[in-house]
Design a protein around this motif. Sequence first.
Motif, PDB file in Angstrom:
ATOM      1  N   THR A 228       0.822  -1.203   0.000  1.00  0.00           N
ATOM      2  CA  THR A 228       0.000   0.000   0.000  1.00  0.00           C
ATOM      3  C   THR A 228       0.859   1.257   0.000  1.00  0.00           C
ATOM      4  O   THR A 228       1.993   1.252   0.477  1.00  0.00           O
ATOM      5  N   SER A 229       0.294   2.329  -0.516  1.00  0.00           N
ATOM      6  CA  SER A 229       0.947   3.635  -0.409  1.00  0.00           C
ATOM      7  C   SER A 229       0.832   4.094   1.046  1.00  0.00           C
ATOM      8  O   SER A 229       0.035   3.555   1.823  1.00  0.00           O
TER       9      SER A 229
ATOM     10  N   LYS B 145      -0.463   6.833   2.218  1.00  0.00           N
ATOM     11  CA  LYS B 145      -1.805   7.371   2.480  1.00  0.00           C
ATOM     12  C   LYS B 145      -2.820   6.254   2.701  1.00  0.00           C
ATOM     13  O   LYS B 145      -3.647   6.327   3.604  1.00  0.00           O
ATOM     14  N   LEU B 146      -2.750   5.223   1.877  1.00  0.00           N
ATOM     15  CA  LEU B 146      -3.682   4.104   2.026  1.00  0.00           C
ATOM     16  C   LEU B 146      -3.382   3.322   3.297  1.00  0.00           C
ATOM     17  O   LEU B 146      -4.295   2.879   3.987  1.00  0.00           O
ATOM     18  N   GLU B 147      -2.109   3.183   3.613  1.00  0.00           N
ATOM     19  CA  GLU B 147      -1.712   2.456   4.814  1.00  0.00           C
ATOM     20  C   GLU B 147      -2.329   3.073   6.073  1.00  0.00           C
ATOM     21  O   GLU B 147      -2.757   2.355   6.982  1.00  0.00           O
ATOM     22  N   LYS B 148      -2.396   4.395   6.120  1.00  0.00           N
ATOM     23  CA  LYS B 148      -2.979   5.073   7.269  1.00  0.00           C
ATOM     24  C   LYS B 148      -4.458   4.730   7.441  1.00  0.00           C
ATOM     25  O   LYS B 148      -4.965   4.703   8.559  1.00  0.00           O
ATOM     26  N   LEU B 149      -5.151   4.453   6.337  1.00  0.00           N
ATOM     27  CA  LEU B 149      -6.582   4.153   6.395  1.00  0.00           C
ATOM     28  C   LEU B 149      -6.872   2.695   6.751  1.00  0.00           C
ATOM     29  O   LEU B 149      -7.945   2.391   7.263  1.00  0.00           O
TER      30      LEU B 149
ATOM     31  N   THR C 210      -2.847   2.303  -4.264  1.00  0.00           N
ATOM     32  CA  THR C 210      -2.834   3.681  -3.799  1.00  0.00           C
ATOM     33  C   THR C 210      -4.274   4.177  -3.763  1.00  0.00           C
ATOM     34  O   THR C 210      -5.170   3.549  -4.326  1.00  0.00           O
TER      35      THR C 210
ATOM     36  N   HIS D  47      -9.301  10.176  -4.812  1.00  0.00           N
ATOM     37  CA  HIS D  47     -10.664  10.592  -4.482  1.00  0.00           C
ATOM     38  C   HIS D  47     -11.402  11.069  -5.721  1.00  0.00           C
ATOM     39  O   HIS D  47     -10.827  11.744  -6.572  1.00  0.00           O
TER      40      HIS D  47
ATOM     41  N   LYS E   3     -13.617   7.678  -1.593  1.00  0.00           N
ATOM     42  CA  LYS E   3     -12.313   7.025  -1.654  1.00  0.00           C
ATOM     43  C   LYS E   3     -12.330   5.883  -2.661  1.00  0.00           C
ATOM     44  O   LYS E   3     -13.181   5.005  -2.603  1.00  0.00           O
TER      45      LYS E   3
ATOM     46  N   TRP F  14      -9.572   3.142  -4.875  1.00  0.00           N
ATOM     47  CA  TRP F  14      -8.235   2.556  -4.886  1.00  0.00           C
ATOM     48  C   TRP F  14      -7.832   2.243  -6.314  1.00  0.00           C
ATOM     49  O   TRP F  14      -8.637   1.738  -7.100  1.00  0.00           O
TER      50      TRP F  14
ATOM     51  N   THR G 277       4.324  -0.028   2.311  1.00  0.00           N
ATOM     52  CA  THR G 277       4.911   0.265   1.012  1.00  0.00           C
ATOM     53  C   THR G 277       6.262  -0.430   0.830  1.00  0.00           C
ATOM     54  O   THR G 277       7.020  -0.589   1.784  1.00  0.00           O
TER      55      THR G 277
END
Length: 177
Positions: free
Chosen positions: A7-8, A10-14, A36, A39, A44, A46, A106
Motif C-alpha cells: 500500500t501507499s 496514504k492508504l496504509e494510514k486508512l 494507492t 478521491h 475514496k 483505490w 509500502t
Amino acid sequence: MQTPIYTSIKLEKLIKKLIKTEPIKNLGLLGKWNATIFHVNRKKCWLVANAKTQYSIILTDIKAKDLKNISDIFKNAFYTQLIYDGIIIDFEIVNSLIGEITFFRTDNDRKTTGFQNDRLSHLEYWKDEFNSLEAMPIKDLTSRMNNIPIHIGESKKMADFTYAKSEMEQCIESIQL
C-alpha cells in the motif's frame, strides 16, 4: 497462496488494522500488487496495479465497513475487469490465482508507483467528462488505462513497448498451461 498488496503511505494510514508484518509464505502466481488511494467527489477509490504486468484495477467508493470484505471486492473487480477487457477466464481460476490477499506497508517500488501516477493523471483528465462517480464508466476507464502503451524491459527498443492488457493476458495464459 498469498497475493501481497503493498500500500501507499496514504492508504496504509486508512487500513492500519489490515497491514501485516510477517513475511510471505507462498507467493501467488501473479506476483505482487501495489495499491494507492485517490478521491472522486470526496469518495475514496483505490488504484491497484500488478507490478509484473502493470495491469490496473479500480475499486470505487471503499468505506471502512467494506474492509472486512476487501478480498472478495478485489477478486470480483479483477475478474470483471478481465472479462470487460476480453480476457475470458473462469472465476474459480481467478480465485486460485489470487488466493489469500495480504496487505503490507509500502515497498517503495518506484517503477510501479510511476505507472500508477501516470494512470491517475490520465484519470484526472477523464474525470472532467463526468459529473459524479456514479456517472463514470469505471470498467471503460480502467480498460483505457490498460490499453495505454507502456515500456516493460531494459532496452529502449520499440519492441519493448506493450500494453498492460496484453501482458496480463500472456501472464494468465502462461500460468494456465
